[in-house]
Design a protein around this motif. Structure first.
Motif, PDB file in Angstrom:
ATOM      1  N   PHE A   1       0.833  -1.196   0.000  1.00  0.00           N
ATOM      2  CA  PHE A   1       0.000   0.000   0.000  1.00  0.00           C
ATOM      3  C   PHE A   1       0.874   1.255   0.000  1.00  0.00           C
ATOM      4  N   GLY A   2       0.550   2.189  -0.903  1.00  0.00           N
ATOM      5  CA  GLY A   2       1.338   3.399  -1.054  1.00  0.00           C
ATOM      6  C   GLY A   2       2.321   3.326  -2.198  1.00  0.00           C
ATOM      7  N   ARG A   3       2.651   2.079  -2.635  1.00  0.00           N
ATOM      8  CA  ARG A   3       3.564   1.909  -3.771  1.00  0.00           C
ATOM      9  C   ARG A   3       2.840   1.295  -4.967  1.00  0.00           C
TER      10      ARG A   3
ATOM     11  N   ALA B   1      -4.971  -0.833   2.464  1.00  0.00           N
ATOM     12  CA  ALA B   1      -4.370  -0.204   3.634  1.00  0.00           C
ATOM     13  C   ALA B   1      -4.412  -1.170   4.822  1.00  0.00           C
ATOM     14  N   PRO B   2      -3.516  -1.000   5.774  1.00  0.00           N
ATOM     15  CA  PRO B   2      -3.562  -1.856   6.976  1.00  0.00           C
ATOM     16  C   PRO B   2      -4.929  -1.759   7.652  1.00  0.00           C
ATOM     17  N   LYS B   3      -5.444  -2.897   8.112  1.00  0.00           N
ATOM     18  CA  LYS B   3      -6.728  -3.013   8.799  1.00  0.00           C
ATOM     19  C   LYS B   3      -7.939  -2.720   7.906  1.00  0.00           C
ATOM     20  N   ASP B   4      -7.713  -2.648   6.590  1.00  0.00           N
ATOM     21  CA  ASP B   4      -8.851  -2.461   5.676  1.00  0.00           C
ATOM     22  C   ASP B   4      -9.711  -3.715   5.722  1.00  0.00           C
ATOM     23  N   ASN B   5     -11.024  -3.526   5.907  1.00  0.00           N
ATOM     24  CA  ASN B   5     -11.943  -4.658   6.039  1.00  0.00           C
ATOM     25  C   ASN B   5     -11.967  -5.529   4.784  1.00  0.00           C
ATOM     26  N   MET B   6     -11.645  -4.951   3.622  1.00  0.00           N
ATOM     27  CA  MET B   6     -11.668  -5.723   2.378  1.00  0.00           C
ATOM     28  C   MET B   6     -10.590  -6.805   2.353  1.00  0.00           C
ATOM     29  N   ALA B   7      -9.558  -6.645   3.176  1.00  0.00           N
ATOM     30  CA  ALA B   7      -8.462  -7.616   3.192  1.00  0.00           C
ATOM     31  C   ALA B   7      -8.675  -8.702   4.239  1.00  0.00           C
TER      32      ALA B   7
ATOM     33  N   ALA C   1     -15.379  -1.655   9.647  1.00  0.00           N
ATOM     34  CA  ALA C   1     -16.799  -1.732   9.983  1.00  0.00           C
ATOM     35  C   ALA C   1     -17.208  -0.692  11.012  1.00  0.00           C
ATOM     36  N   ASP C   2     -16.305  -0.308  11.898  1.00  0.00           N
ATOM     37  CA  ASP C   2     -16.652   0.663  12.941  1.00  0.00           C
ATOM     38  C   ASP C   2     -16.044   2.042  12.680  1.00  0.00           C
ATOM     39  N   ASP C   3     -15.639   2.300  11.415  1.00  0.00           N
ATOM     40  CA  ASP C   3     -15.105   3.605  11.042  1.00  0.00           C
ATOM     41  C   ASP C   3     -16.221   4.646  11.146  1.00  0.00           C
ATOM     42  N   PRO C   4     -16.014   5.733  11.919  1.00  0.00           N
ATOM     43  CA  PRO C   4     -17.070   6.742  12.071  1.00  0.00           C
ATOM     44  C   PRO C   4     -17.247   7.628  10.844  1.00  0.00           C
ATOM     45  N   LEU C   5     -16.323   7.514   9.860  1.00  0.00           N
ATOM     46  CA  LEU C   5     -16.378   8.374   8.684  1.00  0.00           C
ATOM     47  C   LEU C   5     -17.606   8.070   7.834  1.00  0.00           C
ATOM     48  N   ASP C   6     -18.340   9.113   7.450  1.00  0.00           N
ATOM     49  CA  ASP C   6     -19.429   8.958   6.491  1.00  0.00           C
ATOM     50  C   ASP C   6     -18.836   9.016   5.089  1.00  0.00           C
TER      51      ASP C   6
ATOM     52  N   PRO D   1     -24.843 -14.524  14.766  1.00  0.00           N
ATOM     53  CA  PRO D   1     -24.867 -14.173  16.199  1.00  0.00           C
ATOM     54  C   PRO D   1     -23.450 -13.857  16.674  1.00  0.00           C
ATOM     55  N   GLU D   2     -23.311 -12.773  17.423  1.00  0.00           N
ATOM     56  CA  GLU D   2     -21.979 -12.315  17.813  1.00  0.00           C
ATOM     57  C   GLU D   2     -21.220 -13.343  18.631  1.00  0.00           C
ATOM     58  N   ASN D   3     -21.918 -14.198  19.367  1.00  0.00           N
ATOM     59  CA  ASN D   3     -21.220 -15.179  20.200  1.00  0.00           C
ATOM     60  C   ASN D   3     -20.512 -16.252  19.371  1.00  0.00           C
ATOM     61  N   LEU D   4     -20.839 -16.336  18.058  1.00  0.00           N
ATOM     62  CA  LEU D   4     -20.199 -17.325  17.189  1.00  0.00           C
ATOM     63  C   LEU D   4     -18.921 -16.791  16.538  1.00  0.00           C
ATOM     64  N   LEU D   5     -18.678 -15.493  16.673  1.00  0.00           N
ATOM     65  CA  LEU D   5     -17.520 -14.897  16.026  1.00  0.00           C
ATOM     66  C   LEU D   5     -16.268 -15.066  16.880  1.00  0.00           C
ATOM     67  N   PRO D   6     -15.107 -15.257  16.259  1.00  0.00           N
ATOM     68  CA  PRO D   6     -13.855 -15.302  17.013  1.00  0.00           C
ATOM     69  C   PRO D   6     -13.527 -13.906  17.535  1.00  0.00           C
ATOM     70  N   PRO D   7     -12.735 -13.800  18.593  1.00  0.00           N
ATOM     71  CA  PRO D   7     -12.423 -12.484  19.189  1.00  0.00           C
ATOM     72  C   PRO D   7     -11.845 -11.483  18.196  1.00  0.00           C
ATOM     73  N   GLU D   8     -10.996 -11.979  17.232  1.00  0.00           N
ATOM     74  CA  GLU D   8     -10.359 -11.037  16.317  1.00  0.00           C
ATOM     75  C   GLU D   8     -11.340 -10.454  15.301  1.00  0.00           C
ATOM     76  N   ALA D   9     -12.507 -11.087  15.151  1.00  0.00           N
ATOM     77  CA  ALA D   9     -13.502 -10.579  14.207  1.00  0.00           C
ATOM     78  C   ALA D   9     -14.408  -9.535  14.831  1.00  0.00           C
ATOM     79  N   LEU D  10     -14.372  -9.391  16.147  1.00  0.00           N
ATOM     80  CA  LEU D  10     -15.221  -8.416  16.827  1.00  0.00           C
ATOM     81  C   LEU D  10     -14.617  -7.012  16.721  1.00  0.00           C
ATOM     82  N   THR D  11     -15.499  -6.029  16.660  1.00  0.00           N
ATOM     83  CA  THR D  11     -15.059  -4.642  16.585  1.00  0.00           C
ATOM     84  C   THR D  11     -15.377  -3.953  17.905  1.00  0.00           C
ATOM     85  N   SER D  12     -15.039  -2.667  17.957  1.00  0.00           N
ATOM     86  CA  SER D  12     -15.329  -1.910  19.175  1.00  0.00           C
ATOM     87  C   SER D  12     -16.824  -1.778  19.405  1.00  0.00           C
ATOM     88  N   VAL D  13     -17.611  -1.928  18.337  1.00  0.00           N
ATOM     89  CA  VAL D  13     -19.069  -1.843  18.487  1.00  0.00           C
ATOM     90  C   VAL D  13     -19.629  -3.162  19.000  1.00  0.00           C
TER      91      VAL D  13
END
Length: 833
Positions: free
Chosen positions: A144-146, A207-213, A478-483, A601-613
């Motif tokens: 990314f960037g190059r 970009a790093p942490k881009d949800n598409m990746a 997913a939890d980006d506040p940007l509109d 259901p959120e309880n089925l997701l692994p910890p790394e898939a959870l967001t701040s929301v």
């Protein structure tokens, strides 16, 4: 050799001596050979000829599968591609790509939307394609960037940049950002199926942490080159084992599988069976043509029976007579083949204009060495088919009987009459099979046109306005506040369009009917019906739409309410579902007021898939709408959830919305005015895919129309040839029996008796042919079952109507010679020789 040339020259003289016979026979053969050559050129380009990549037979696609969720084939997530690339033992190389749009702008030129593709740096190495100019991407340029480098197609380089030799190494503007031109790819290079034609390539980079990746998004297409000696099945087992190990490492993920498909097979796809059926149908036309010409040659041989008998009596062997008759047919086949080739060259251009948009364009369709060889082989086969019967009949003739019969009238033996009648039966049977296939395609097309598409408005113009990421940034997580900045652009554009004269309404959406736009797949959970494991969570389609969406397209509400301007980002999240989803998840209840969310259901997701929301937005179902057809009318509509554009948060966003504009006048008349409104907001923003809703419908029906048109053409040609064959046999029979008919009339037979005699004799042949044709049709039309919609391959009504049509045409073909027979003067007939 001299005798062969002598027979060939004699054949030419015979053709010149009988111009009417020659014209009919050559025209018949040319039509049959030309039609077969034209269809074969399409089959060759799509099914037989490998893609223009070195050792293309070793190229395969690698797809993800999620069978436990009802997804037999899917694009892949980027982490899954990386896992397969790094751990496989079966591929010389694995690469990935996905298609995308690029806004190309330059000084002095209007902005243009160019179809491109994002690729891994090794893609063209895997395909073994070198650039025409410049270089390919390096691995560093995936970072990314190059990643602001681009490869251009030869066509785009010529069209947009006039083939400038100094372009490599210079910058061009894509989506408002500078990209360095790394190279130009070879002329005429297709990018797999070339649907649509790809004109530039740039590296995949996020970009790093881009949800598409992450594994949340499956959009990557993977192509690989098998190692020498490795089969697709072995590679599939290898990929499945890797997928299983990746799934075990992340137990919260879906149950991932793998499917390996050869590139040629994948690209041909559903078009394979349709093209093979068409090739079979046109082969039937050629058979009918050959039978017709054989009948004509038998009639000509009848007049030469005495001559051939004299040759036999003077010592000519049967082999010599057979060879002579076949060589005499050679000029007919050669001339018919050459004219057929000319017809095919003209027909290919016509055919190309009629081809459905969905047909792969990986290879050009045209006359090449393979097509020429096919035409040459076809001409030889037709010579054998139509020349062998008269030759064998001539060789088997009884010399004494031939001399006696020929001495009277020169009309021919009763054996030849029986053979000609048999050929008529065969001709009728072949024609009926083609007519039955054509009738089934017509009925299927009518059924397809009667499908409820789910909307009623037809004065609607659709268009895409894809926005560049650099100018209109979108949320990256997913939890980006940007509109998304694009939301403001689209809202302003809709206001401008609604103010135009002649516009009744306007809407923007990620998905509109009949395959325009793009929705995406999402997990669905229903309150009170939550799954207990991730692989049991259902997948449905999801679309973001603006409030006037349903009114603009004329999609009625079955229950509840539509979206309104009060459904804002700050208000309660709402959803409208289609009837398929309502039937599936609320079979015995009212879905209005029920709660759903687009995720497991959120309880089925692994910890790394959870967001701040940590929680997917809960949506209240406020309405139910009919099923609206997507890109195919003959496929069931998937379960679909609509949500307001303004409530996109945590659902994803697309800068590639499609607009639908309802009008009170002709939709096309507003195209220029809408473009002006877009330029008023952003002068560098192109508008693309401008089509009316009726054009989208016609595009959806194009494949069915293509098949109906060709089947109808082939069936009409076969029917015409069969009618000519019946007429020819009956006319010859009347000529042979002129003396007998005169004698009957002299003894008191009336004209109606003679009329009935001839018609009954002809229709008996037709009835036998119809019976044989019906039996063949019932057996063969089953092969085209997958091409039909709403009608059985053995539909009784179709077979009955086709039988009546063929019988009616045959009756007319019998009536004309019968009428001539009924007008015979007995005194003249009794002196007839």
């Amino acid at each position: 050799m001299n005798s062969l040339l002598q027979d060939f020259r004699f054949g030419l003289r015979m053709l010149i001596k009988n111009p009417i016979f020659t014209l009919i026979a050559i025209a018949t053969l040319a039509l049959g050979i030309g039609a077969n050559t034209a269809i074969f050129s399409v089959v060759d380009a799509v099914l037989l000829r490998p893609l223009p990549y070195p050792e293309a037979n070793r190229l395969v696609f690698l797809w993800s599968t999620m069978n436990s969720q009802g997804v037999p084939l899917s694009s892949s997530a980027l982490p899954d591609y990386l896992g397969w690339r790094d751990h496989n033992q079966s591929f010389d190389g694995l690469a990935a790509f996905y298609n995308g749009d690029f806004n190309l702008s330059s000084a002095g030129n209007p902005p243009e939307l160019v179809q491109g593709a994002y690729i891994t740096s090794n893609l063209f190495q895997v395909l073994r394609i070198s650039p025409f100019q410049g270089r390919l991407f390096s691995g560093e340029e995936e970072k990314f960037g190059r990643n602001h480098v681009v490869l251009l197609s030869y066509g785009l380089w010529q069209r947009r940049f006039a083939g400038a030799g100094e372009l490599v190494g210079r910058d061009i503007k894509l989506g408002g950002e500078s990209y360095t031109v790394a190279g130009v790819m070879p002329r005429g290079l297709p990018f797999f199926d070339n649907l649509p034609e790809v004109e530039l390539w740039t590296p995949i980079s996020f970009a790093p942490k881009d949800n598409m990746a992450t594994r949340n998004n499956h959009f990557i297409n993977i192509v690989g080159r098998l190692k020498p000696g490795v089969t697709a099945e072995q590679a599939q087992q290898d990929a499945r084992a890797i997928a299983k190990s990746m799934y075990e490492e992340t137990p919260g993920d879906i149950d991932l599988g793998a499917l390996v498909v050869p590139v040629q097979e994948q690209i041909a796809g559903d078009s394979r069976k349709g093209l093979l059926v068409l090739l079979g149908a046109v082969a039937f036309v050629l058979l009918v043509a050959c039978v017709n010409v054989a009948n004509l040659l038998l009639a000509r041989a009848s007049a030469r029976e005495k001559e051939l008998a004299i040759r036999a009596s003077l010592g000519a062997s049967r082999v010599r007579i057979v060879r002579q008759v076949i060589i005499e047919c050679l000029p007919l086949g050669v001339i018919g083949g050459l004219l057929g080739l000319l017809l095919a060259i003209w027909g290919i251009d016509l055919l190309s204009s009629l081809l459905p948009a969905s047909l792969p364009r990986g290879n050009p369709i045209g006359v090449n060495s393979r097509v020429l060889l096919f035409t040459f082989g076809l001409a030889l086969i037709t010579i054998l088919i139509f020349g062998l019967l008269p030759a064998l009949q001539a060789a088997k003739a009884d010399v004494r009987e031939a001399l006696n019969e020929g001495g009277r009238s020169g009309i021919g033996s009763h054996k030849q009459g029986r053979m000609r009648r048999f050929l008529v039966i065969a001709e009728v049977a072949l024609a009926l099979v083609l007519l039955a296939a054509s009738g089934l395609m017509v009925r299927s097309f009518i059924k397809l046109r009667q499908v409820d598409v789910g909307f009623s408005e037809h004065n609607v113009l659709t268009l895409r306005v894809p926005l560049p990421e650099a100018k209109y940034p979108t949320p990256k997580t997913a939890d980006d506040p940007l509109d998304p900045a694009g939301l403001v652009f689209y809202e302003q554009l809709l206001e401008r369009i609604r103010s135009l004269p002649g516009v009744t309404s306007a809407t923007a959406a990620t998905l509109v009917p009949l395959g325009a736009g793009q929705g995406w797949g999402k997990f669905l959970s229903v309150e009170g019906q939550a799954a207990d494991s991730i692989d049991k969570v259902p997948l449905v389609r999801f679309a973001l739409v603006s409030p006037d969406y349903f009114a603009t397209l004329g999609i009625p509400l079955r229950q509840g309410r539509s979206f309104t301007n009060d459904d804002k980002s700050t208000s309660e999240p709402v959803a409208i579902i289609n009837e398929t989803l309502a039937r599936r998840f609320f079979p015995n209840g009212n879905p209005i007021g029920k709660t759903i969310w687009m995720g497991p259901p959120e309880n089925l997701l692994p910890p790394e898939a959870l967001t701040s929301v940590d929680r997917f937005p809960r949506r209240l179902i406020v309405g139910v709408v009919p099923d609206v057809k997507g890109g195919s009318l003959n496929q069931p509509t998937p379960a679909l959830v609509y949500a307001p554009l303004t409530q996109h948060r945590r659902e994803g966003w697309s800068n590639n919305l499609t607009l639908a504009v309802g009008t009170s006048s002709t939709p096309e008349s507003l195209t220029s005015a809408i473009r002006e409104q877009v330029r008023g907001l952003d002068p560098d923003q192109p508008v693309t895919n401008v089509r009316t809703i009726d054009e989208l419908l016609n595009r959806t029906l194009s494949e069915a129309k293509f098949s109906v048109l060709l089947f109808g053409l082939f069936a009409t040609l076969a029917l015409l040839l069969a009618a000519i064959g019946i007429y020819g046999v009956m006319a010859t029979a009347v000529t042979q029996r002129t003396h007998e008919i005169g004698l009957r009339m002299a003894l008191g037979a009336q004209k109606r008796d003679v009329l009935r005699l001839v018609i009954v004799e002809g229709m008996l042949l037709v009835l036998v042919g119809v019976a044989a044709g019906l039996a063949a049709a019932v057996a063969l039309t089953r092969l085209m079952s997958s091409l039909l919609f709403g009608v059985s391959a053995t539909d009784p009504m179709t077979l009955a109507l086709i039988t009546l049509l063929l019988a009616g045409v045959a009756l007319l073909a019998c009536y004309l010679p019968a009428r001539r027979a009924s007008q015979v003067d007995p005194m003249v007939a009794l002196r007839y020789e």
